[in-house]
Design a protein around this motif. Structure first.
Motif, mmCIF file in Angstrom:
data_model
loop_
_atom_site.group_PDB
_atom_site.id
_atom_site.type_symbol
_atom_site.label_atom_id
_atom_site.label_comp_id
_atom_site.label_asym_id
_atom_site.label_seq_id
_atom_site.Cartn_x
_atom_site.Cartn_y
_atom_site.Cartn_z
ATOM 1 N N GLY A 649 0.804 -1.218 0.000
ATOM 2 C CA GLY A 649 0.000 0.000 0.000
ATOM 3 C C GLY A 649 0.825 1.250 0.000
ATOM 4 O O GLY A 649 0.289 2.340 -0.008
ATOM 5 N N GLY A 650 2.165 1.135 0.004
ATOM 6 C CA GLY A 650 2.989 2.317 -0.026
ATOM 7 C C GLY A 650 2.986 2.971 -1.386
ATOM 8 O O GLY A 650 2.287 2.587 -2.294
ATOM 9 N N ASN A 651 3.811 3.995 -1.526
ATOM 10 C CA ASN A 651 3.870 4.697 -2.794
ATOM 11 C C ASN A 651 4.394 3.806 -3.903
ATOM 12 O O ASN A 651 3.995 3.917 -5.047
ATOM 13 C CB ASN A 651 4.758 5.940 -2.665
ATOM 14 C CG ASN A 651 4.074 7.019 -1.835
ATOM 15 O OD1 ASN A 651 2.856 7.005 -1.726
ATOM 16 N ND2 ASN A 651 4.852 7.917 -1.259
ATOM 17 N N SER A 652 5.300 2.912 -3.588
ATOM 18 C CA SER A 652 5.882 2.060 -4.620
ATOM 19 C C SER A 652 6.216 0.706 -4.034
ATOM 20 O O SER A 652 6.636 0.597 -2.887
ATOM 21 C CB SER A 652 7.153 2.717 -5.190
ATOM 22 O OG SER A 652 7.720 1.903 -6.173
ATOM 23 N N HIS A 653 5.982 -0.332 -4.836
ATOM 24 C CA HIS A 653 6.305 -1.681 -4.392
ATOM 25 C C HIS A 653 6.703 -2.501 -5.602
ATOM 26 O O HIS A 653 5.918 -2.653 -6.538
ATOM 27 C CB HIS A 653 5.111 -2.318 -3.685
ATOM 28 C CG HIS A 653 5.408 -3.707 -3.210
ATOM 29 N ND1 HIS A 653 6.325 -3.955 -2.231
ATOM 30 C CD2 HIS A 653 4.917 -4.908 -3.594
ATOM 31 C CE1 HIS A 653 6.381 -5.265 -2.012
ATOM 32 N NE2 HIS A 653 5.541 -5.871 -2.844
ATOM 33 N N ASN A 654 7.914 -3.018 -5.585
ATOM 34 C CA ASN A 654 8.417 -3.817 -6.712
ATOM 35 C C ASN A 654 8.234 -3.092 -8.046
ATOM 36 O O ASN A 654 7.909 -3.691 -9.061
ATOM 37 C CB ASN A 654 7.704 -5.175 -6.774
ATOM 38 C CG ASN A 654 8.377 -6.190 -5.867
ATOM 39 O OD1 ASN A 654 9.177 -5.830 -5.008
ATOM 40 N ND2 ASN A 654 8.031 -7.443 -6.054
ATOM 41 N N GLY A 655 8.426 -1.785 -8.017
ATOM 42 C CA GLY A 655 8.325 -1.011 -9.245
ATOM 43 C C GLY A 655 6.930 -0.532 -9.563
ATOM 44 O O GLY A 655 6.729 0.177 -10.547
ATOM 45 N N ILE A 656 5.944 -0.929 -8.783
ATOM 46 C CA ILE A 656 4.568 -0.496 -9.025
ATOM 47 C C ILE A 656 4.229 0.618 -8.042
ATOM 48 O O ILE A 656 4.242 0.409 -6.830
ATOM 49 C CB ILE A 656 3.572 -1.655 -8.853
ATOM 50 C CG1 ILE A 656 3.910 -2.805 -9.807
ATOM 51 C CG2 ILE A 656 2.149 -1.174 -9.108
ATOM 52 C CD1 ILE A 656 3.028 -4.025 -9.634
ATOM 53 N N ASN A 657 3.942 1.777 -8.561
ATOM 54 C CA ASN A 657 3.559 2.906 -7.724
ATOM 55 C C ASN A 657 2.049 2.842 -7.519
ATOM 56 O O ASN A 657 1.265 3.348 -8.324
ATOM 57 C CB ASN A 657 3.964 4.218 -8.395
ATOM 58 C CG ASN A 657 3.790 5.402 -7.459
ATOM 59 O OD1 ASN A 657 2.932 5.385 -6.571
ATOM 60 N ND2 ASN A 657 4.595 6.434 -7.662
ATOM 61 N N PHE A 658 1.625 2.192 -6.429
ATOM 62 C CA PHE A 658 0.204 1.972 -6.202
ATOM 63 C C PHE A 658 -0.542 3.266 -5.905
ATOM 64 O O PHE A 658 -1.725 3.389 -6.249
ATOM 65 C CB PHE A 658 0.002 0.959 -5.071
ATOM 66 C CG PHE A 658 0.280 -0.445 -5.492
ATOM 67 C CD1 PHE A 658 -0.636 -1.138 -6.266
ATOM 68 C CD2 PHE A 658 1.459 -1.068 -5.132
ATOM 69 C CE1 PHE A 658 -0.388 -2.437 -6.662
ATOM 70 C CE2 PHE A 658 1.720 -2.357 -5.531
ATOM 71 C CZ PHE A 658 0.795 -3.053 -6.306
ATOM 72 N N ALA A 659 0.134 4.211 -5.281
ATOM 73 C CA ALA A 659 -0.518 5.498 -5.020
ATOM 74 C C ALA A 659 -0.851 6.192 -6.336
ATOM 75 O O ALA A 659 -1.937 6.754 -6.520
ATOM 76 C CB ALA A 659 0.387 6.379 -4.158
ATOM 77 N N SER A 660 0.083 6.121 -7.265
ATOM 78 C CA SER A 660 -0.149 6.720 -8.579
ATOM 79 C C SER A 660 -1.249 5.974 -9.325
ATOM 80 O O SER A 660 -2.085 6.578 -9.999
ATOM 81 C CB SER A 660 1.148 6.699 -9.393
ATOM 82 O OG SER A 660 0.928 7.170 -10.699
ATOM 83 N N ARG A 661 -1.235 4.634 -9.185
ATOM 84 C CA ARG A 661 -2.275 3.826 -9.852
ATOM 85 C C ARG A 661 -3.658 4.175 -9.302
ATOM 86 O O ARG A 661 -4.624 4.296 -10.045
ATOM 87 C CB ARG A 661 -2.004 2.337 -9.640
ATOM 88 C CG ARG A 661 -0.710 1.783 -10.195
ATOM 89 C CD ARG A 661 -0.770 1.568 -11.699
ATOM 90 N NE ARG A 661 -0.571 2.777 -12.455
ATOM 91 C CZ ARG A 661 0.623 3.356 -12.662
ATOM 92 N NH1 ARG A 661 1.723 2.829 -12.146
ATOM 93 N NH2 ARG A 661 0.721 4.452 -13.374
ATOM 94 N N LEU A 662 -3.744 4.346 -7.970
ATOM 95 C CA LEU A 662 -5.018 4.691 -7.354
ATOM 96 C C LEU A 662 -5.503 6.045 -7.853
ATOM 97 O O LEU A 662 -6.692 6.222 -8.153
ATOM 98 C CB LEU A 662 -4.884 4.704 -5.831
ATOM 99 C CG LEU A 662 -6.171 5.050 -5.066
ATOM 100 C CD1 LEU A 662 -7.253 4.003 -5.334
ATOM 101 C CD2 LEU A 662 -5.882 5.151 -3.563
#
Length: 726
Positions: A649-662
């Motif tokens: 749920g952080g800003n980035s995980h394994n190269g995926i920026n979930f905050a940006s995706r949300l």
């Protein structure tokens, strides 16, 4: 004239015009004797004078008996001349031929008799008048008088005998006359013509085969004659010619191919069968000669493949395979363009078998002459796209193979997917009825990941938001259910640990944002459970509508399928997959409690064990749910869904920026909400204006207190506008 009168007694001339046949006959015998004496004396001038007298005073007379006497007299003169008759034929024959068109049937009869006797005497010398005689006999064969017909048939047989034994007959001069007569419809004339063709073909020194293209169409025309005898004679003649073609080393296939192609489309069944049989033999025998006619031949074959008559279908299929097996190249005169034009035209055929074979041809040409086909691709591409809407599954699968073959080149692949999306946009029924079939087959033929990435790229910038949402939902359902996409699902399952899976997840995410349920499904598939929970939490009232609930119902049922078996097994370790539990409970909270999907998901969640099988202990809150986890690890640590101790749920995980995706998801959903509001306002304004137009003026009505507090107001307060009653 005076010389003739001095030679022929007046009594003979008088009897020659008598109404009694016997007197005319006896007078003719007198004329024969006189001419014979003159011939013996070598006095041809007087013979010429006698012949002129018979012509001018008798055959050209206005009286029928005179004309009859003149004809019998000319025949008698010829008999009297015997071997010397040839030099006088130019005088004798023309007036006899003119009498064939006399109004009096008896005169026509005696003309036949006279010419018969003349021909018996002169034999081969008679050939110089053959075309005129043939033309006259052709007309007499259809004479209204039966006696004239009989006389003409006798004369016809004699002329045939003379022609077959003569070495002076000119077939080159005769063929134009024959060709001109071949389109006559009269059955007697047709019999006459077929008889002559057969006789001339039987003469070894006459090459009728070389002139066959000149009268072949006429013979085929006779195959549909109402007379069984004529059909049989024409068929017999054609069979004989076909056998000769098989045995001949030199044949003009080209001109005849044009005729056969036209006849293969005849409304008459027997004509079609004969034409397609000939074409079949031509394809086997013609070789390079037929290369310029391949397109025309194909245009004849393809419709016959769907013929109602089985014999025609069988021969047409055999011919089609034979033609397709011939490997001709452009340097040999082979032109791809016309064949593609024919195949394109036949794609609009009402018959499935014909459309299938047309696609087989396009596929074969692509494999053999790819460069040439692609150079004219613009001419057929739109038609190939329209075929995707074909009612036949087999046709659709075949055209997809053709599209896949074209799309081997990157630019054509992009063009295909763009056009495909366009077709789905303008034809909703195509997406609904054939969307899954088309997408699944393309994924097999062109690599599923490549297809889905391209579709996602196109849909990400789609301006029609409603269509984009529907399309994404369809693609998501295919992704979750199709066996052809199992590898793609496996790749997505490892999005948090595999760079390839991560890239695919990010690529799909951009367009999947058009549908909240598609995003949630993608996150569950990719095991990004915390992000799924966050997405669920971000949903607002406008998002949870009937369409959303229908899609949610489908997802809940899919969670019970083997595809999501891994997810259900992860519930055995609730401590490790806390965000999965939270996401599922979030979905449960969105479902109406009386719905079947609610009961299915609640039943599944009830089976989650209180103790994890990895040693983690669960305890319940005072309300019994949700689960709280007692981790056997230092205080403050949390375990995410992949068990590596790092939150997704952080800003980035394994190269995926979930905050940006949300943020991307929320922005897209905001656009959808704004569109929905605008559409609702437009509908409301249209309804209001329509109501005002039809509303009638009424007297003002004063509402009482009971009106204000009655059932209507209570009902409205219980279920406000826009609320969903479940």
């Amino acid at each position: 004239m005076a010389d003739a009168l001095s030679v022929i007694p007046a009594s003979v001339l008088r009897n020659l015009s008598d109404k009694l046949y016997e007197k005319r006959k006896n007078a003719a015998l007198e004329v024969e004797g006189i001419v014979k004496q003159l011939a013996a004396a070598g006095d041809h001038d007087k013979i010429t004078a006698v012949i002129n007298l018979l012509i001018m005073e008798f055959t050209l007379s206005a009286q029928a008996n005179y004309r009859k006497g003149g004809l019998i007299g000319l025949a008698a003169a010829t008999v009297g001349l015997t071997t010397e008759a040839a030099q006088h034929l130019d005088q004798i024959v023309p007036p006899v031929l003119s009498s064939f068109s006399d109004q009096d049937s008896r005169v026509r009869y005696y003309a036949c008799e006279a010419l018969y006797n003349i021909a018996k005497v002169v034999r081969g010398d008679f050939i110089v008048f053959f075309n005129q005689i043939f033309d006259a006999l052709c007309k007499l064969s259809a004479d209204s008088d039966a006696n004239v017909q009989s006389a003409a048939h006798l004369l016809d047989r004699l002329v045939k005998d003379i022609v077959t034994e003569s070495d002076q007959f000119s077939i080159e001069e005769f063929i134009p006359l024959l060709r001109e007569r071949m389109n006559v419809l009269n059955p007697y004339v047709r019999q006459f013509l077929v008889g002559w063709i057969t006789v001339l073909d039987s003469v070894p020194d006459i090459d009728m085969l070389g002139f066959l293209p000149d009268f072949l169409d006429g013979l085929f025309n006779m195959l549909s004659d109402s007379s069984h005898e004529i059909r049989q004679q024409a068929d017999s003649a054609l069979s004989e010619f076909l056998q000769e073609i098989k045995n001949s080393a030199s044949v003009d296939y080209g001109r005849m191919a044009e005729i056969l192609v036209q006849r293969a489309a005849s409304p008459d069944e027997f004509t079609r069968l004969t034409a397609i049989t000939w074409i079949n033999e031509f394809v086997k025998l013609g070789g390079d000669q037929l290369v310029p006619y391949y397109a025309d031949i194909l245009g004849a074959i393809l419709p016959c493949i769907s013929d109602k008559e089985e014999k025609i279908r069988v021969v047409a299929r055999e011919t089609n395979e034979e033609l397709r097996s011939i490997k001709a190249d452009p340097p040999e005169g082979f032109d791809v363009g016309p064949i593609l034009t024919i195949a394109k035209r036949q794609l609009s055929s009402e018959w499935e078998a014909t459309r299938i074979e047309a696609l087989h041809w396009i596929s074969a040409l692509l494999n053999r002459h790819r460069t040439e086909v692609l150079s004219v691709l613009d001419d057929i591409f739109d038609t190939l796209l329209k075929v995707l809407s074909d009612p036949s599954d087999e046709v659709v699968l075949l055209v997809l193979e053709v599209h896949a073959c074209i799309a081997k080149d990157p630019q054509h692949f992009r063009q295909l997917v763009v056009f495909l999306v366009h077709n789905f946009r303008v034809d909703n029924s195509l997406l609904e009825k054939r969307g899954a079939l088309i997408i699944r087959r393309l994924c097999v033929l062109l690599n599923a990941e490549r297809v889905y990435r391209e579709l996602s790229t196109i849909l990400e910038g789609e301006s029609d938001l409603d269509f984009a949402s529907i399309m994404v939902q369809a693609l998501n359902l295919i992704l979750l259910t199709s066996s052809e996409l199992s590898e793609l699902r496996d790749l997505l399952k490892h999005s948090l640990v595999n760079p390839a899976g991560r890239n695919l997840f990010v690529s799909l995410y951009a367009s999947w944002c058009h549908s909240p349920m598609a995003i949630i499904s993608l996150c569950l598939l990719a095991q990004t459970y915390q992000h799924a929970s966050v997405v669920i939490q971000s949903l607002v009232e406008e998002d949870i509508n009937v369409k959303f609930l229908v899609q949610l119902d489908k997802l809940i049922r899919l969670l019970e399928t083997p595809i999501f078996a891994y997810l259900r097994l992860q519930l055995l370790e609730p401590g490790r997959y806390i965000w999965l539990l939270k996401a599922l409970y979030g979905l449960l909270m969105l479902l109406p409690q009386q719905s079947a999907a609610f009961k299915i998901l609640r039943t599944r969640l009830k089976t989650v064990p209180s103790y994890s099988f990895n040693g983690e202990q669960l305890r319940r809150t005072s309300s019994g749910n949700p689960y709280q986890i007692l981790h056997h690890m230092p205080s403050g640590s949390q375990i995410n869904e992949d068990g590596d101790g790092i939150q997704d749920g952080g800003n980035s995980h394994n190269g995926i920026n979930f905050a940006s995706r949300l943020q991307q998801f929320e922005q897209m959903q905001h656009q959808h909400r704004m569109l929905a509001k605008a559409q609702a306002q437009l509908r409301n304004s249209s309804t209001t204006s329509f109501s005002k137009e039809i509303e009638r003026p009424e007297e003002p009505r004063h509402l009482s207190a009971s009106d204000m507090s009655g059932p209507t107001s209570r009902s409205f307060s219980q279920k406000g506008p826009g609320q969903l009653q479940l």
